[in-house]
Design a protein around this motif. Structure first.
Motif, PDB file in Angstrom:
ATOM      1  N   LEU A 218       0.833  -1.200   0.000  1.00 54.14           N
ATOM      2  CA  LEU A 218       0.000   0.000   0.000  1.00 54.14           C
ATOM      3  C   LEU A 218       0.871   1.255   0.000  1.00 54.14           C
ATOM      4  O   LEU A 218       0.577   2.239  -0.689  1.00 54.14           O
ATOM      5  N   GLY A 219       1.967   1.206   0.768  1.00 56.83           N
ATOM      6  CA  GLY A 219       2.880   2.346   0.799  1.00 56.83           C
ATOM      7  C   GLY A 219       3.488   2.631  -0.562  1.00 56.83           C
ATOM      8  O   GLY A 219       3.556   3.785  -1.004  1.00 56.83           O
ATOM      9  N   LEU A 220       3.921   1.577  -1.254  1.00 56.33           N
ATOM     10  CA  LEU A 220       4.489   1.747  -2.588  1.00 56.33           C
ATOM     11  C   LEU A 220       3.442   2.236  -3.585  1.00 56.33           C
ATOM     12  O   LEU A 220       3.724   3.094  -4.429  1.00 56.33           O
ATOM     13  N   ALA A 221       2.238   1.677  -3.480  1.00 60.98           N
ATOM     14  CA  ALA A 221       1.164   2.085  -4.388  1.00 60.98           C
ATOM     15  C   ALA A 221       0.783   3.547  -4.180  1.00 60.98           C
ATOM     16  O   ALA A 221       0.328   4.220  -5.112  1.00 60.98           O
ATOM     17  N   ALA A 222       0.977   4.049  -2.962  1.00 61.62           N
ATOM     18  CA  ALA A 222       0.650   5.448  -2.670  1.00 61.62           C
ATOM     19  C   ALA A 222       1.790   6.391  -3.039  1.00 61.62           C
ATOM     20  O   ALA A 222       1.563   7.475  -3.586  1.00 61.62           O
ATOM     21  N   VAL A 223       3.025   5.977  -2.737  1.00 60.62           N
ATOM     22  CA  VAL A 223       4.153   6.876  -2.973  1.00 60.62           C
ATOM     23  C   VAL A 223       4.466   7.002  -4.463  1.00 60.62           C
ATOM     24  O   VAL A 223       4.984   8.036  -4.906  1.00 60.62           O
ATOM     25  N   GLY A 224       4.122   5.985  -5.250  1.00 62.51           N
ATOM     26  CA  GLY A 224       4.355   6.066  -6.690  1.00 62.51           C
ATOM     27  C   GLY A 224       3.636   7.248  -7.329  1.00 62.51           C
ATOM     28  O   GLY A 224       4.274   8.114  -7.947  1.00 62.51           O
TER      29      GLY A 224
ATOM     30  N   GLY B 291       9.343  -2.064 -10.011  1.00 61.94           N
ATOM     31  CA  GLY B 291      10.143  -3.207  -9.581  1.00 61.94           C
ATOM     32  C   GLY B 291      10.011  -3.472  -8.097  1.00 61.94           C
ATOM     33  O   GLY B 291       9.991  -4.629  -7.654  1.00 61.94           O
ATOM     34  N   ALA B 292       9.922  -2.395  -7.304  1.00 60.26           N
ATOM     35  CA  ALA B 292       9.794  -2.561  -5.857  1.00 60.26           C
ATOM     36  C   ALA B 292       8.499  -3.287  -5.493  1.00 60.26           C
ATOM     37  O   ALA B 292       8.480  -4.149  -4.605  1.00 60.26           O
ATOM     38  N   LEU B 293       7.423  -2.948  -6.179  1.00 58.30           N
ATOM     39  CA  LEU B 293       6.147  -3.634  -5.945  1.00 58.30           C
ATOM     40  C   LEU B 293       6.255  -5.116  -6.282  1.00 58.30           C
ATOM     41  O   LEU B 293       5.771  -5.979  -5.536  1.00 58.30           O
ATOM     42  N   LEU B 294       6.903  -5.406  -7.389  1.00 54.76           N
ATOM     43  CA  LEU B 294       7.068  -6.800  -7.791  1.00 54.76           C
ATOM     44  C   LEU B 294       7.879  -7.569  -6.752  1.00 54.76           C
ATOM     45  O   LEU B 294       7.553  -8.709  -6.406  1.00 54.76           O
ATOM     46  N   GLY B 295       8.933  -6.934  -6.233  1.00 57.17           N
ATOM     47  CA  GLY B 295       9.760  -7.586  -5.226  1.00 57.17           C
ATOM     48  C   GLY B 295       8.994  -7.898  -3.957  1.00 57.17           C
ATOM     49  O   GLY B 295       9.186  -8.954  -3.346  1.00 57.17           O
ATOM     50  N   GLU B 296       8.110  -6.984  -3.557  1.00 62.00           N
ATOM     51  CA  GLU B 296       7.311  -7.228  -2.360  1.00 62.00           C
ATOM     52  C   GLU B 296       6.325  -8.370  -2.569  1.00 62.00           C
ATOM     53  O   GLU B 296       5.993  -9.100  -1.635  1.00 62.00           O
ATOM     54  N   MET B 297       5.868  -8.537  -3.785  1.00 62.41           N
ATOM     55  CA  MET B 297       4.901  -9.600  -4.062  1.00 62.41           C
ATOM     56  C   MET B 297       5.554 -10.971  -4.207  1.00 62.41           C
ATOM     57  O   MET B 297       4.982 -11.985  -3.816  1.00 62.41           O
ATOM     58  N   MET B 298       6.768 -11.004  -4.758  1.00 61.10           N
ATOM     59  CA  MET B 298       7.345 -12.283  -5.156  1.00 61.10           C
ATOM     60  C   MET B 298       8.499 -12.778  -4.291  1.00 61.10           C
ATOM     61  O   MET B 298       8.675 -13.986  -4.134  1.00 61.10           O
ATOM     62  N   CYS B 299       9.302 -11.863  -3.767  1.00 59.58           N
ATOM     63  CA  CYS B 299      10.542 -12.283  -3.112  1.00 59.58           C
ATOM     64  C   CYS B 299      10.311 -12.693  -1.658  1.00 59.58           C
ATOM     65  O   CYS B 299       9.659 -11.980  -0.894  1.00 59.58           O
ATOM     66  N   GLU B 300      10.875 -13.838  -1.273  1.00 58.26           N
ATOM     67  CA  GLU B 300      10.709 -14.375   0.082  1.00 58.26           C
ATOM     68  C   GLU B 300      11.981 -14.225   0.919  1.00 58.26           C
ATOM     69  O   GLU B 300      12.081 -14.795   2.002  1.00 58.26           O
ATOM     70  N   ARG B 301      12.948 -13.474   0.407  1.00 60.65           N
ATOM     71  CA  ARG B 301      14.208 -13.337   1.133  1.00 60.65           C
ATOM     72  C   ARG B 301      14.103 -12.298   2.246  1.00 60.65           C
ATOM     73  O   ARG B 301      13.096 -11.609   2.380  1.00 60.65           O
ATOM     74  N   ASP B 302      15.191 -12.170   3.028  1.00 62.60           N
ATOM     75  CA  ASP B 302      15.132 -11.383   4.260  1.00 62.60           C
ATOM     76  C   ASP B 302      15.410  -9.892   4.048  1.00 62.60           C
ATOM     77  O   ASP B 302      15.596  -9.418   2.925  1.00 62.60           O
ATOM     78  N   ALA B 303      15.451  -9.168   5.184  1.00 61.16           N
ATOM     79  CA  ALA B 303      15.608  -7.716   5.150  1.00 61.16           C
ATOM     80  C   ALA B 303      16.946  -7.288   4.558  1.00 61.16           C
ATOM     81  O   ALA B 303      17.024  -6.279   3.836  1.00 61.16           O
ATOM     82  N   ALA B 304      18.010  -8.034   4.856  1.00 58.82           N
ATOM     83  CA  ALA B 304      19.321  -7.681   4.315  1.00 58.82           C
ATOM     84  C   ALA B 304      19.309  -7.742   2.790  1.00 58.82           C
ATOM     85  O   ALA B 304      19.912  -6.896   2.113  1.00 58.82           O
ATOM     86  N   HIS B 305      18.615  -8.721   2.261  1.00 53.38           N
ATOM     87  CA  HIS B 305      18.502  -8.848   0.807  1.00 53.38           C
ATOM     88  C   HIS B 305      17.724  -7.666   0.228  1.00 53.38           C
ATOM     89  O   HIS B 305      18.121  -7.094  -0.793  1.00 53.38           O
ATOM     90  N   VAL B 306      16.633  -7.303   0.886  1.00 52.50           N
ATOM     91  CA  VAL B 306      15.824  -6.175   0.412  1.00 52.50           C
ATOM     92  C   VAL B 306      16.652  -4.896   0.396  1.00 52.50           C
ATOM     93  O   VAL B 306      16.652  -4.139  -0.582  1.00 52.50           O
ATOM     94  N   ALA B 307      17.388  -4.657   1.488  1.00 52.35           N
ATOM     95  CA  ALA B 307      18.196  -3.444   1.591  1.00 52.35           C
ATOM     96  C   ALA B 307      19.307  -3.411   0.549  1.00 52.35           C
ATOM     97  O   ALA B 307      19.619  -2.351  -0.009  1.00 52.35           O
ATOM     98  N   SER B 308      19.894  -4.562   0.279  1.00 52.80           N
ATOM     99  CA  SER B 308      21.054  -4.605  -0.613  1.00 52.80           C
ATOM    100  C   SER B 308      20.694  -4.699  -2.091  1.00 52.80           C
ATOM    101  O   SER B 308      21.390  -4.132  -2.937  1.00 52.80           O
TER     102      SER B 308
END
Length: 200
Positions: free
Chosen positions: A61-67, A156-173
């Motif tokens: 929701l945050g990404l959908a709003a900030v876009g 791309g950020a929205l897609l990552g939130e929907m599909m990626c199951e990796r951790d916070a370090a991965h998201v940040a990097s």
């Protein structure tokens, strides 16, 4: 010299002008429309779980709003302060993406982590192209280009939130790296595009 400048001004005056609101709708459509299509495809193909999407509703929701906020800030005439506000909002959403990301699940991909960055940029490609096209019709401005690039990168950020199951370090990097690179691409390429208008 003066004659050539006058001729260029006359050509621009005769060219049909697109309102900034229309430009905003074009970029919003390119970013969120593409995200919706790819997200739906990911769900149908089984690459994105509905349970994951439901658990990440805050960041989605945050990404959908900030876009759209970034789009509006990048195309609205003047109002440089609004661009910095929109960029600050995107930073806040990025922080939330990292803070709220749980540990990697058993379903996390074993593919190289940089593939997420590459995929995000590839998905954001059409939105980046649209942003660069729209920037041709506006006066050059680094804050405007950053905002437009971040708006495109939300795809791309929205897609990552929907599909990626990796951790916070991965998201940040890797996820946020893609978002940042999308903005940098628009800034660098936007400074080189031939302007059709110098309207603020």
């Amino acid at each position: 010299m003066l004659a050539s400048v006058r001729a260029a001004m006359l050509v621009e005056a005769k060219r049909p002008q697109t309102s900034w609101k229309t430009r905003a709708l074009q970029l919003i459509g390119a970013s969120l429309g593409l995200s919706a299509v790819i997200g739906l495809g990911a769900v149908i193909s089984g690459n994105a779980a509905l349970t994951t999407i439901a658990l990440r509703w805050v960041t989605l929701l945050g990404l959908a709003a900030v876009g759209p906020l970034l789009v509006w800030a990048s195309v609205v005439p003047g109002r440089t302060a609004s661009r910095w506000v929109a960029m600050a909002a995107s930073v806040a959403v990025a922080v939330v993406m990292v803070v709220l990301r749980p540990a990697a699940t058993l379903n996390a991909s074993s593919a190289p982590e940089w593939l997420c960055t590459a995929l995000h940029l590839a998905v954001a490609g059409p939105a980046i192209f649209t942003a660069l096209t729209l920037l041709r019709s506006m006066a050059p401005s680094t804050p405007r280009s950053i905002a437009a690039g971040l708006a495109a990168g939300t795809t791309g950020a929205l897609l990552g939130e929907m599909m990626c199951e990796r951790d916070a370090a991965h998201v940040a990097s890797f996820h946020l790296a893609a978002w940042t690179l999308a903005a940098l691409l628009v800034v660098v390429l936007g400074a080189r595009v031939k302007r059709r208008s110098w309207a603020a």
